[in-house]
Design a protein around this motif. Structure first.
Motif, PDB file in Angstrom:
ATOM      1  N   GLN A 132      11.180 -50.200  29.144  1.00  0.00           N
ATOM      2  CA  GLN A 132      10.941 -49.340  30.369  1.00  0.00           C
ATOM      3  C   GLN A 132      11.760 -48.119  30.032  1.00  0.00           C
ATOM      4  OE1 GLN A 132      13.422 -50.905  33.772  1.00  0.00           O
ATOM      5  NE2 GLN A 132      11.859 -50.087  35.047  1.00  0.00           N
ATOM      6  N   SER A 148      10.187 -42.951  32.729  1.00  0.00           N
ATOM      7  CA  SER A 148       9.254 -42.703  33.290  1.00  0.00           C
ATOM      8  C   SER A 148       8.839 -43.889  34.187  1.00  0.00           C
ATOM      9  CB  SER A 148       7.869 -42.507  32.658  1.00  0.00           C
ATOM     10  OG  SER A 148       7.545 -43.470  31.765  1.00  0.00           O
ATOM     11  N   ARG A 149       9.700 -45.031  34.125  1.00  0.00           N
ATOM     12  CA  ARG A 149       9.791 -46.137  34.779  1.00  0.00           C
ATOM     13  C   ARG A 149       8.605 -47.370  34.571  1.00  0.00           C
ATOM     14  NH1 ARG A 149       9.727 -44.309  40.653  1.00  0.00           N
ATOM     15  NH2 ARG A 149       7.668 -43.298  39.862  1.00  0.00           N
ATOM     16  N   GLN A 150       7.608 -47.077  33.850  1.00  0.00           N
ATOM     17  CA  GLN A 150       6.559 -47.886  33.690  1.00  0.00           C
ATOM     18  C   GLN A 150       6.877 -49.084  32.640  1.00  0.00           C
ATOM     19  OE1 GLN A 150       2.830 -46.599  32.524  1.00  0.00           O
ATOM     20  NE2 GLN A 150       1.435 -47.806  33.962  1.00  0.00           N
TER      21      GLN A 150
END
Lengths: 114, 115
Positions: A39, A42-44
């Motif tokens: 992760q 950018s969080r994805q």
């Protein structure tokens, strides 16, 4: 209960060096799959590597490899030749053959030092 | 490359308000999920959805939560009356359910802040 334990909340590695992230899990199932997810900021979350429990051979994906010790219920991730882009939170996870949802560990924040 | 998309990226709401988080899974996927991640904590499973019904849910997914697939593309998570402890990042995920068991494709998440 199905659990995944990541004992290292934070790790750091020098660029181009090798780092190993540890993970242990607990299950009574014989059919299961293990994963490392990454992760980045950018969080994805994206899948890094996948290991089927019935396979003895350790999975490898380019610079990423695992050390799967089934009897010890251990599943560590080795990152070779670390790059700045490897900096992220890494989650260990598993899923049983009968289930369809992942159980995650608490994550290890990896910092790569230039 | 197909991806899971989520809206909104960030929502701020008052305690007690209803919130709907939206997700567009990858088009040929059959299994859909919601996970949440409270800041600094692990990613927790909320619910899975298959064949237009909930297939599994966790203890977190109480009566305040509901999911819906109102059309062929969207997958929504509704929180009826938000509490402070609902503040978290909510991730939608999908998978085809084919040979690659467990390879979930995640969206970038929706950050919910409850004031």
């Amino acid at each position: 209960a199905q659990t995944v334990t990541q004992s290292q909340p934070e790790m750091s590695v020098q660029e181009a060096e090798t780092v190993t992230l540890s993970c242990t899990y607990d299950t009574s199932e014989s059919d299961y799959y293990l994963f490392w997810y990454k992760q980045p900021p950018s969080r994805q979350m994206i899948l890094v590597i996948r290991q089927e429990a019935y396979k003895q051979q350790n999975a490898t994906e380019n610079r990423f490899s695992v050390n799967f010790q089934k009897a010890a219920k251990s599943f560590s991730l080795k990152i070779s030749d670390s790059q700045l882009g490897d900096a992220a939170m890494y989650f260990c996870a598993y899923i049983t053959g009968s289930a369809r949802q992942l159980t995650f560990g608490s994550g290890t924040q990896l910092t790569v030092l230039p | 490359e197909p991806e899971v998309t989520q809206t909104p990226s960030h929502q701020v709401t008052q305690m007690g308000q209803e919130v709907i988080l939206r997700c567009v899974p990858i088009s040929n996927h059959l299994y859909f999920y919601w996970y949440r991640q409270i800041l600094g904590q692990k990613v927790e499973f909320l619910v899975s959805f298959y064949n237009n019904e909930i297939s599994e849910k966790s203890e977190i997914f109480d009566d305040q939560f509901s999911v819906e697939r109102p059309d062929g593309s969207n997958f929504t998570l509704k929180i009826r009356s938000t509490k402070l402890e609902d503040s978290a990042m909510y991730f939608c995920a999908s998978t085809s359910g084919g040979a690659e068991i467990g390879e979930l494709f995640f969206g970038e998440g929706s950050r919910l802040t409850v004031l």
